[in-house]
Design a protein around this motif. Structure first.
Motif, mmCIF file in Angstrom:
data_model
loop_
_atom_site.group_PDB
_atom_site.id
_atom_site.type_symbol
_atom_site.label_atom_id
_atom_site.label_comp_id
_atom_site.label_asym_id
_atom_site.label_seq_id
_atom_site.Cartn_x
_atom_site.Cartn_y
_atom_site.Cartn_z
ATOM 1 N N GLU B 159 0.824 -1.218 0.000
ATOM 2 C CA GLU B 159 0.000 0.000 0.000
ATOM 3 C C GLU B 159 0.854 1.263 0.000
ATOM 4 O O GLU B 159 0.397 2.327 -0.437
ATOM 5 C CB GLU B 159 -0.917 0.021 1.231
ATOM 6 C CG GLU B 159 -2.040 -0.981 1.184
ATOM 7 C CD GLU B 159 -1.562 -2.432 1.113
ATOM 8 O OE1 GLU B 159 -0.620 -2.781 1.858
ATOM 9 O OE2 GLU B 159 -2.101 -3.197 0.305
ATOM 10 N N MET B 160 2.090 1.153 0.488
ATOM 11 C CA MET B 160 2.924 2.355 0.564
ATOM 12 C C MET B 160 3.335 2.846 -0.829
ATOM 13 O O MET B 160 3.831 3.958 -0.973
ATOM 14 C CB MET B 160 4.143 2.112 1.451
ATOM 15 C CG MET B 160 3.830 1.942 2.939
ATOM 16 S SD MET B 160 2.959 3.361 3.680
ATOM 17 C CE MET B 160 4.298 4.565 3.756
ATOM 18 N N HIS B 161 3.111 2.031 -1.887
ATOM 19 C CA HIS B 161 3.369 2.530 -3.241
ATOM 20 C C HIS B 161 2.466 3.715 -3.579
ATOM 21 O O HIS B 161 2.769 4.484 -4.498
ATOM 22 C CB HIS B 161 3.184 1.415 -4.271
ATOM 23 C CG HIS B 161 4.362 0.493 -4.336
ATOM 24 N ND1 HIS B 161 5.410 0.684 -5.193
ATOM 25 C CD2 HIS B 161 4.673 -0.592 -3.593
ATOM 26 C CE1 HIS B 161 6.310 -0.267 -5.003
ATOM 27 N NE2 HIS B 161 5.887 -1.054 -4.032
ATOM 28 N N TRP B 162 1.367 3.859 -2.849
ATOM 29 C CA TRP B 162 0.498 5.026 -3.065
ATOM 30 C C TRP B 162 1.057 6.281 -2.384
ATOM 31 O O TRP B 162 0.492 7.348 -2.507
ATOM 32 C CB TRP B 162 -0.926 4.742 -2.557
ATOM 33 C CG TRP B 162 -1.776 4.099 -3.586
ATOM 34 C CD1 TRP B 162 -2.670 4.720 -4.417
ATOM 35 C CD2 TRP B 162 -1.841 2.711 -3.924
ATOM 36 N NE1 TRP B 162 -3.255 3.798 -5.239
ATOM 37 C CE2 TRP B 162 -2.778 2.563 -4.965
ATOM 38 C CE3 TRP B 162 -1.178 1.562 -3.445
ATOM 39 C CZ2 TRP B 162 -3.077 1.329 -5.534
ATOM 40 C CZ3 TRP B 162 -1.482 0.336 -4.018
ATOM 41 C CH2 TRP B 162 -2.409 0.226 -5.045
ATOM 42 N N PHE B 163 2.131 6.096 -1.608
ATOM 43 C CA PHE B 163 2.669 7.227 -0.849
ATOM 44 C C PHE B 163 4.155 7.402 -1.175
ATOM 45 O O PHE B 163 5.008 7.172 -0.329
ATOM 46 C CB PHE B 163 2.469 6.999 0.651
ATOM 47 C CG PHE B 163 1.017 6.878 1.048
ATOM 48 C CD1 PHE B 163 0.245 8.012 1.257
ATOM 49 C CD2 PHE B 163 0.426 5.639 1.199
ATOM 50 C CE1 PHE B 163 -1.096 7.906 1.613
ATOM 51 C CE2 PHE B 163 -0.918 5.521 1.558
ATOM 52 C CZ PHE B 163 -1.682 6.667 1.768
#
Lengths: 464, 170
Positions: B159-163
């Motif tokens: 999910e951190m790929h969105w950040f």
């Protein structure tokens, strides 16, 4: 590299994304009392998955949502439909990326069994996300957003719930900063719908796969370090080529380390928090390979790093790895849930390009055999020696091929440039293990002081 | 739809800017207020919990043991002044002004500063806040400190790929 394919159209992609966009617009006003145009958006999503096994459930969910009576299962079905469309979009874009890099992807592995997770926290998260879908982005206020705080606080200590916790924490912070929704002058429609969808799906029991299922023994050759961060979490992900000791073909893997953080710990402070938990960060920064013995890993290319299964090996230049080994390495197939264009990050090596910077927008592009590839230099970590300027002066680049908003982009991880007839390399993650660079050392000192103050305050005030 | 609307990684909130935390360990723009915690200059065990409401500039300042701040009578005390100064360092003056709804025209010519924001708000003769947010602000501060105690993990967070990290500043 087949650069001619960078801008070639991908069949069916526009149609899939049009259905996604139609659904995303329904979340602006929310689904509490939907208007007729919102119903159209819901039906567009349902139509797009009409030939899939989801068809009946999504059609029912679209009907209920259009009538303003969607329950949690209906919202979950809509999220599943949206995720399926973006999964298909991912597959098409990934296949194109394979053609561009000329590498062969691995066969998709059997999905791992589900992880054990606390059902009550997942239910609370779903309930908050349903409230959000009903309220809509225009209806955002502090009461709606703050509903997530307790859920996130309860999830964060459990590392098994960290994926959902880190997602909701970052999402809620953006929503809070955007309150009141009535005053929004522009809305990140796809982004917020992505985060909502992903939250909804991760909060379904059994959605998140369990821990690493295999172990790896062999040599790890780091290519570069990718940093992710929002106000209260950071993750460093090292892309590397793994050469199995049994002589089987080399393959691409990732090693990740993440940590929640206070929002005032920034820059070098982020490296300081991550550094103690993965020896690979420093090894990669020093240009060392690592020898792995029985390192736990998932079947989709992620190492689940444990320092005791690794020891530093020979120095290996990442550019040598990128030039020689990368073209022969196999890309892992992603886990089913991670099939989303935003998660696509294919290591690539480029040279012989012309770099230019647009004087008005500061945007940098590499031109290769007449094809223009936008370079996303905004992603370069501030605590590192690799700057946008260095990228414009570079002659070779190791990076990640990414895709967003209809376009392939390059995220630089390291560049080579020629300084006084000598080749000099700069790496985005060079300061991950610490630095002797003057500016870097100053940033390290400031970050150490910030954390020391917070720890002192925490020691005095937290356990009373 | 614009590029911003169609991007999965659109940058919505610029990251905070680094600042020294010794005097004001915690500042946030949340719950419709500029709020935070200011360390006492004289007693290391004591902190002041200070806040200013957006729009009305209604202010509050008390210790973490709920003793009212002697300086916050009839106007902003020095703790609130320090809070404004540090919030401008952390978020940039424009973002603070926008959040508190301080009209740029109220501020001095040109870019707002911590000083001009403080002066513009004080000039409206704000009243003490009717609600006493100290307990909730203090508990948010403790929650914030607790982030330092949370374990790291080497299991991947896709999910951190969105950040993505960003160089943009406030």
């Amino acid at each position: 590299m087949r650069t001619d394919l960078l801008t070639a159209p991908v069949d069916g992609l526009d149609e899939a994304l049009a259905a996604v966009d139609a659904f995303d617009r329904t979340l602006v006003a929310g689904l509490l009392r939907p208007r007729p145009d919102q119903a159209e958006g819901l039906f567009a999503l349902a139509d797009a998955v009409a030939a899939s096994p989801l068809a009946a459930r999504v059609a029912e969910a679209a009907d209920k949502a259009a009538a303003g009576s969607a329950g949690e299962d209906h919202f979950a079905a809509l999220a599943a439909a949206r995720a399926a469309l973006l999964g298909a979009a991912h597959d098409a874009i990934a296949a194109r990326a394979d053609e561009i890099t000329g590498r062969t992807p691995a066969e998709a592995p059997a999905p791992a069994g589900p992880a054990e997770q606390a059902p009550n926290l997942l239910a609370a998260a779903r309930s908050w996300l349903c409230d959000l879908a009903r309220t809509g982005w225009q209806g955002l206020d502090h009461d709606v957003v703050s509903g997530s705080a307790q859920i996130v606080s309860a999830m964060l200590p459990d590392t098994g719930l960290r994926r959902l916790a880190a997602l909701l924490d970052g999402f809620a912070a953006e929503l809070a900063a955007s309150c009141p929704g009535t005053a929004l002058d522009r809305t990140p429609l796809r982004r917020w719908a992505d985060l909502w969808t992903r939250g909804m799906i991760l909060a379904l029991p059994g959605a998140v796969p369990g821990p690493g299922a295999v172990t790896l023994t062999g040599r790890l050759l780091p290519l570069g370090t990718d940093l992710h961060e929002h106000a209260t979490a950071a993750q460093a992900q090292i892309h590397a080529v793994f050469e199995p000791a049994d002589g089987s073909p080399p393959r691409l893997v990732r090693a990740s380390v993440s940590v929640p953080k206070p929002d005032t710990v920034l820059g070098a402070g982020v490296w300081q928090l991550l550094r103690p938990h993965m020896s690979l960060l420093a090894a990669a920064a020093e240009g060392l390979s690592m020898d792995l013995t029985d390192m736990p890993a998932t079947t989709d290319g992620d190492l689940v790093w444990q320092d005791e299964h690794a020891r530093p090996g020979e120095p290996v230049d990442p550019f040598a790895t990128a030039r020689v080994v990368l073209p022969t390495a196999q890309d892992p197939a992603p886990a089913p849930l991670d099939r989303h264009p935003a998660a696509l990050a294919r290591p690539v090596f480029l040279e012989g390009y012309a770099a230019e910077q647009d004087p008005d927008t500061d945007e940098i592009t590499f031109t290769l055999s007449g094809q223009r590839l936008p370079v996303d230099t905004d992603r370069l970590p501030v605590a590192g020696p690799l700057t946008p300027d260095a990228v414009t002066r570079s002659t070779a680049c190791v990076g990640l091929l990414r895709w967003d908003d209809g376009t392939f982009r390059l995220q630089p991880l390291a560049v080579e440039s020629t300084v006084r007839k000598k080749t000099v390399a700069l790496h985005a993650g060079a300061w991950a293990g610490g630095t002797t660079d003057k500016a870097g050392a100053k940033a390290e000192k400031a970050a150490t002081d910030a954390v020391a103050v917070l720890r002192e305050r925490a020691g005095r005030l937290l356990r009373k | 739809m614009s590029d911003f609307e169609r991007s999965s990684t659109a940058r919505v909130v610029p990251p905070a800017r680094p600042r020294k935390l010794a005097k004001v360990p915690f500042v946030e723009l949340a719950d419709g207020r500029l709020q935070g915690v200011v360390s006492s200059g004289s007693d290391i065990e004591r902190v002041y919990v200070s806040s200013v409401e957006a729009g009305t500039y209604a202010y509050a300042c008390s210790t973490n043991n709920n003793r009212p701040c002697g300086g916050a009578r009839g106007g902003f005390c020095k703790h609130i002044g320090a809070l404004i100064t540090e919030s401008v360092l952390q978020y940039g003056a424009d973002r603070v002004a926008r959040y508190l709804r301080v009209d740029a025209a109220d501020a001095a010519d040109g870019e707002p500063t911590a000083q001009s924001l403080n002066a513009a708000m004080s000039a409206t003769r704000p009243a003490p806040a009717e609600s006493k947010p100290a307990a909730s602000v203090f508990s948010r501060f403790l929650r914030h400190l607790a982030y330092l105690e949370l374990a790291a993990t080497t299991a991947p967070l896709p999910e951190m790929h969105w950040f993505p990290s960003t160089r943009a500043v406030a």
